[in-house]
Design an enzyme around this catalytic site. Structure first.
Site, PDB file in Angstrom:
ATOM      1  N   GLU A   1       9.529  71.021  28.302  1.00  0.00           N
ATOM      2  CA  GLU A   1       7.781  71.132  28.156  1.00  0.00           C
ATOM      3  C   GLU A   1       7.934  72.543  28.007  1.00  0.00           C
ATOM      4  OE1 GLU A   1       5.812  68.948  28.429  1.00  0.00           O
ATOM      5  OE2 GLU A   1       6.902  67.253  29.429  1.00  0.00           O
TER       6      GLU A   1
ATOM      7  N   HIS B   1      10.997  66.994  31.665  1.00  0.00           N
ATOM      8  CA  HIS B   1      10.943  65.681  32.072  1.00  0.00           C
ATOM      9  C   HIS B   1      11.871  64.850  31.652  1.00  0.00           C
ATOM     10  CE1 HIS B   1       6.246  65.973  32.875  1.00  0.00           C
ATOM     11  NE2 HIS B   1       6.582  65.233  33.728  1.00  0.00           N
TER      12      HIS B   1
ATOM     13  N   ARG C   1      -4.440  60.804  36.978  1.00  0.00           N
ATOM     14  CA  ARG C   1      -4.846  59.718  36.792  1.00  0.00           C
ATOM     15  C   ARG C   1      -4.551  58.663  38.109  1.00  0.00           C
ATOM     16  NH1 ARG C   1       0.196  57.508  36.095  1.00  0.00           N
ATOM     17  NH2 ARG C   1       1.642  59.301  35.694  1.00  0.00           N
TER      18      ARG C   1
ATOM     19  N   CYS D   1       3.363  67.357  38.234  1.00  0.00           N
ATOM     20  CA  CYS D   1       4.506  67.926  37.616  1.00  0.00           C
ATOM     21  C   CYS D   1       3.942  69.294  36.704  1.00  0.00           C
ATOM     22  CB  CYS D   1       5.079  67.212  36.247  1.00  0.00           C
ATOM     23  SG  CYS D   1       6.172  65.722  37.010  1.00  0.00           S
TER      24      CYS D   1
HETATM   25  N1  PCA Z   1       6.666  62.968  37.577  1.00  0.00           N
HETATM   26  C1  PCA Z   1       5.115  63.031  37.735  1.00  0.00           C
HETATM   27  C2  PCA Z   1       4.959  63.696  39.245  1.00  0.00           C
HETATM   28  C3  PCA Z   1       6.247  63.601  39.727  1.00  0.00           C
HETATM   29  C4  PCA Z   1       7.245  63.117  38.690  1.00  0.00           C
HETATM   30  O1  PCA Z   1       8.414  62.786  38.815  1.00  0.00           O
HETATM   31  C5  PCA Z   1       4.599  63.858  36.738  1.00  0.00           C
HETATM   32  O2  PCA Z   1       5.100  63.748  35.548  1.00  0.00           O
HETATM   33  O3  PCA Z   1       3.124  64.529  36.898  1.00  0.00           O
END
Ligand code: PCA
Length: 196
Positions: free
Chosen positions: A78, A165, A88, A141
């Protein structure tokens, strides 16, 4: 260096979160760096409190937070955290804020301070599907990513921090969604850490 790597518990309709599971495949030392890991709850306030407490307690040189982004076709490093909670779905504490600032007095956004292009290149060279993502979303996140960057910018400017991610893991048994074996996700995280 001392590196804190965090993942998350399962959330929403999933009972498995590769970002938390992957931590068990990561040893406590990578390339001479000390690795500490923690699994955070998918609850904005508790997750923020836990990770900021860990930073105070452990005083790491670098914080890499991992999360699941189901549906993405690879590992995504990111670039930006935004000062917005707009969920959401409910988080695991039942909260579902809309268009709320994470820190009222915080800037609109922070960039990662991880060497994201080097991480992207290292993963690509190793054959992993990887790209730089321009949005960590507006769920937990992004909240954790923003809160850590904010804390670092105010109190710990020497700490490098950012967010990666992960896509789904094969172990989740999802059909028609891109996924990778959990051990490959672990290898990718280790490769990204090696860049530091
Ligand atoms: N993904 C979510 C929150 C926890 C996770 O593993 C996100 O992308 O916000």
């Amino acid at each position: 260096m001392k590196i804190l790597i965090t993942g998350f518990e399962p959330f929403g309709s999933d009972t498995y979160n590769p970002s938390g599971e992957v931590l068990s495949l990561i040893s406590d030392e990578i390339n001479g760096n000390e690795i500490i890991t923690a699994i955070l709850p998918v609850a904005r306030k508790a997750a923020q409190e836990q990770i900021l407490n860990l930073i105070e307690k452990e005083n790491p040189d670098c914080v890499i937070s991992l999360g699941l982004a189901a549906g993405r076709k690879g590992i995504t490093v990111e670039r930006t955290a935004v000062n917005a909670d707009d969920f959401r779905i409910r988080d695991n504490a039942g909260e579902q804020p809309h268009d709320e600032k994470i820190f009222e007095d915080g800037p609109d956004a922070y960039f990662t301070s991880l060497p994201f292009r080097k991480m992207e290149a290292a993963l690509k060279n190793a054959g992993f599907p990887v790209s730089v993502s321009e949005s960590a979303g507006t769920f937990v996140c992004n909240h954790v990513f923003y809160a850590v960057r904010h804390a670092c910018s105010i109190k710990h400017p020497q700490i490098i921090s950012g967010f990666i991610h992960l896509p789904c893991a094969d172990e989740m048994g999802k059909e028609n969604v891109f996924s990778m074996p959990l051990h490959d996700l672990a290898d990718a995280v280790i490769k990204a850490v090696s860049v530091l």
